[in-house]
Motif scaffolding. Structure first.
Motif, mmCIF file in Angstrom:
data_model
loop_
_atom_site.group_PDB
_atom_site.id
_atom_site.type_symbol
_atom_site.label_atom_id
_atom_site.label_comp_id
_atom_site.label_asym_id
_atom_site.label_seq_id
_atom_site.Cartn_x
_atom_site.Cartn_y
_atom_site.Cartn_z
ATOM 1 N N ILE A 29 1.103 -0.997 0.005
ATOM 2 C CA ILE A 29 0.005 -0.504 -0.018
ATOM 3 C C ILE A 29 0.592 0.952 -0.343
ATOM 4 O O ILE A 29 0.005 2.689 -0.218
ATOM 5 C CB ILE A 29 -0.303 0.378 1.299
ATOM 6 N N HIS A 30 2.147 1.118 0.939
ATOM 7 C CA HIS A 30 2.933 2.294 0.449
ATOM 8 C C HIS A 30 3.299 2.894 -0.268
ATOM 9 O O HIS A 30 2.703 4.484 -0.895
ATOM 10 C CB HIS A 30 4.034 2.363 1.514
ATOM 11 N N GLY A 31 4.065 2.499 -2.035
ATOM 12 C CA GLY A 31 3.640 3.028 -3.193
ATOM 13 C C GLY A 31 3.389 2.139 -3.934
ATOM 14 O O GLY A 31 3.158 2.556 -5.495
ATOM 15 N N PRO A 41 3.655 5.601 10.439
ATOM 16 C CA PRO A 41 1.976 5.722 10.054
ATOM 17 C C PRO A 41 1.126 5.027 9.780
ATOM 18 O O PRO A 41 0.346 4.781 9.832
ATOM 19 C CB PRO A 41 2.191 5.494 7.889
ATOM 20 N N HIS A 42 2.299 3.823 10.665
ATOM 21 C CA HIS A 42 1.220 2.566 11.095
ATOM 22 C C HIS A 42 0.503 2.780 12.446
ATOM 23 O O HIS A 42 -0.230 1.334 13.505
ATOM 24 C CB HIS A 42 2.127 1.476 10.974
ATOM 25 N N ALA A 43 -0.843 3.764 12.083
ATOM 26 C CA ALA A 43 -0.715 4.196 13.740
ATOM 27 C C ALA A 43 -2.523 3.394 13.871
ATOM 28 O O ALA A 43 -2.709 2.792 15.351
ATOM 29 C CB ALA A 43 -1.623 5.461 13.590
ATOM 30 N N CYS A 103 10.496 -7.412 9.552
ATOM 31 C CA CYS A 103 10.449 -7.178 8.661
ATOM 32 C C CYS A 103 10.267 -5.576 8.368
ATOM 33 O O CYS A 103 11.822 -4.773 8.476
ATOM 34 C CB CYS A 103 9.884 -7.188 7.355
ATOM 35 N N GLU A 104 9.462 -5.367 8.376
ATOM 36 C CA GLU A 104 9.215 -3.662 8.247
ATOM 37 C C GLU A 104 8.881 -3.442 9.639
ATOM 38 O O GLU A 104 8.441 -3.368 10.392
ATOM 39 C CB GLU A 104 7.553 -3.234 7.203
ATOM 40 N N GLY A 105 8.608 -1.750 9.552
ATOM 41 C CA GLY A 105 9.133 -1.284 11.108
ATOM 42 C C GLY A 105 7.172 -0.719 11.100
ATOM 43 O O GLY A 105 7.218 0.461 11.746
ATOM 44 N N ALA A 106 6.632 -1.505 11.166
ATOM 45 C CA ALA A 106 5.304 -0.991 11.392
ATOM 46 C C ALA A 106 4.567 -1.825 12.602
ATOM 47 O O ALA A 106 3.746 -1.197 13.288
ATOM 48 C CB ALA A 106 4.832 -2.317 9.902
ATOM 49 N N PHE A 107 4.669 -2.106 13.530
ATOM 50 C CA PHE A 107 4.361 -2.383 14.873
ATOM 51 C C PHE A 107 5.085 -1.827 15.442
ATOM 52 O O PHE A 107 4.568 -2.229 17.357
ATOM 53 C CB PHE A 107 4.617 -3.709 15.330
ATOM 54 N N VAL A 119 9.772 1.786 6.696
ATOM 55 C CA VAL A 119 8.708 1.847 5.763
ATOM 56 C C VAL A 119 9.317 0.904 4.756
ATOM 57 O O VAL A 119 10.249 1.046 3.808
ATOM 58 C CB VAL A 119 8.457 3.110 5.794
ATOM 59 N N ASN A 120 8.152 0.175 4.143
ATOM 60 C CA ASN A 120 8.747 -0.139 2.880
ATOM 61 C C ASN A 120 8.150 0.782 1.825
ATOM 62 O O ASN A 120 8.010 1.635 1.532
ATOM 63 C CB ASN A 120 6.516 -1.043 2.855
ATOM 64 N N ALA A 121 9.670 -0.053 1.080
ATOM 65 C CA ALA A 121 9.731 1.173 -0.585
ATOM 66 C C ALA A 121 10.302 0.886 -0.948
ATOM 67 O O ALA A 121 10.722 -0.971 -1.072
ATOM 68 C CB ALA A 121 10.718 2.384 0.497
ATOM 69 N N VAL A 176 -0.559 -6.211 8.608
ATOM 70 C CA VAL A 176 -0.424 -5.206 9.269
ATOM 71 C C VAL A 176 -1.487 -4.481 8.405
ATOM 72 O O VAL A 176 -1.664 -3.425 8.242
ATOM 73 C CB VAL A 176 1.102 -4.763 9.551
ATOM 74 N N ASP A 177 -0.717 -4.230 6.773
ATOM 75 C CA ASP A 177 -1.186 -2.923 6.013
ATOM 76 C C ASP A 177 -2.033 -3.901 5.113
ATOM 77 O O ASP A 177 -2.317 -2.885 4.036
ATOM 78 C CB ASP A 177 0.369 -2.552 4.735
ATOM 79 N N SER A 178 -2.614 -5.044 5.169
ATOM 80 C CA SER A 178 -3.334 -5.480 4.663
ATOM 81 C C SER A 178 -4.053 -6.520 5.504
ATOM 82 O O SER A 178 -3.396 -7.146 6.264
ATOM 83 C CB SER A 178 -2.987 -5.988 3.162
HETATM 84 ZN ZN LIG Z 1 2.864 -0.086 5.940
#
Ligand SMILES: [Zn+2]
Length: 325
Positions: free
Chosen positions: A87-89, A151-153, A217-221, A238-240, A292-294
């Motif tokens: 979702i990021h990119g 952003p992962h609030a 993997c991602e710092g989403a937590f 952040v996923n990039a 997390v993102d989906s």
């Molecule tokens: Zn993410």
């Protein structure tokens, strides 16, 4: 709610362009005639099979699920990105743009989550609301994103209570006749969010003190880790496009070895190959796939946001306790 013209700033409450938005009779008639000529055109009836409810589009599946809980049966809620999408990119398709141009309201997360969003809504005459408005954002502490808000609030259900308040407000502006229903739905869902928050923190409290590290993997937590009292470590912030440099992997390996972390994780929307390298180098177990993102598809493990929080906390607790995920 924001219009494109004030996307950079103020909360400018607004006269949302809504189901009842002012439009001259002549213009409306012109639209009807135009749509009679072009099948498939036509605001909230497009693809709705005669469904006349206002259409709310969200940028990703997690927001769509929360929004459905607030909307009840009063609005039609859909996600622009599909289950499993990065979702990021994300790169919107012409179909996404067509769909958005016919929507009555678009919800985005904000906090720089959707890198594609500003350009996406540019030129669209559809109001949008930023659902994270009012959330206290945690800053990212590493990488090129240092100091920017994480952003992962939504990974804290208590933050999602703020999302719900913002949705109730935006939906009530869109469809004032159903404001009471949105408020009641929001209140009921906020109680469920509190319950899942309590469940999550109680479950994760069972992880032994010396194993309280969440390596992903991602710092989403960051928000979940803060709420549950876990130390958060990740390969990338952040996923990039450019992910998992050798240095990032080396650092993760160093941390896992030093702290004898029993299990590490990766998320459903990215490749787990870098984390598999960490597993190979350290002997830590691969604890499983976190969401997390989906959300997942309807028949998958996390068809709803509440399922997502339950699934992740269960997986993390089991793996860090040495159990099977
Ligand atoms: Zn993410």
């Amino acid at each position: 709610m924001r219009r494109n013209s004030d996307a950079s700033g103020t909360s400018a409450a607004t006269s949302a362009k809504s189901a009842s938005r002012p439009r001259s009779v002549t213009a409306a008639a012109a639209v009807v005639i135009f749509c009679l000529a072009l099948v498939g055109c036509g605001g909230n009836t497009a693809g709705g099979g005669g469904d006349e409810r206002p259409v709310v589009l969200t940028t990703f599946t997690v927001l769509a699920d929360v929004a459905k809980n607030v909307a009840g049966d009063k609005l039609r809620v859909e996600s622009i990105t599909k289950a499993g999408a990065e979702i990021h990119g994300y790169e919107p398709t012409p179909g996404d743009i067509r769909k958005a141009s016919q929507a009555d309201l678009i919800l985005d997360n904000g906090l720089n989550l959707e890198a594609w969003f500003a350009q996406f809504v540019e030129g669209l005459d559809v109001p949008h609301a930023v659902v994270s408005e009012g959330v206290e954002a945690m800053p990212i502490s590493e990488d090129a994103y240092q100091g920017k808000p994480n952003p992962h609030a939504w990974m804290s259900p208590l933050n999602v209570q703020v999302y719900v308040d913002n949705m109730v407000k935006a939906f009530s502006e869109l469809d004032p006749g159903n404001a009471k229903a949105f408020e009641a739905n929001g209140k009921a869902y906020k109680a469920k969010l509190q319950a899942v928050q309590d469940e999550m923190t109680a479950k994760l409290a069972a992880v032994p003190k010396n194993q309280r590290a969440l390596v992903t993997c991602e710092g989403a937590f960051s928000y979940l880790a803060r709420d549950a009292g876990l130390q958060e470590v990740y390969i990338w912030a952040v996923n990039a496009e450019q992910q998992a440099t050798p240095q990032q992997i080396t650092e993760a390996i160093g941390f896992v070895r030093k702290n004898k972390v029993p299990a590490v994780f990766c998320e459903s929307t990215v490749s787990d190959a870098p984390m598999r390298q960490v597993v190979e180098a350290t002997g830590a177990k691969f604890g499983g796939v976190l969401y997390v993102d989906s959300l997942s598809e309807a028949d998958g493990p996390v068809p709803t946001y509440l399922d997502l929080i339950r699934h992740d906390s269960k997986l993390i607790t089991a793996a860090l306790n040495g159990g099977q995920p």
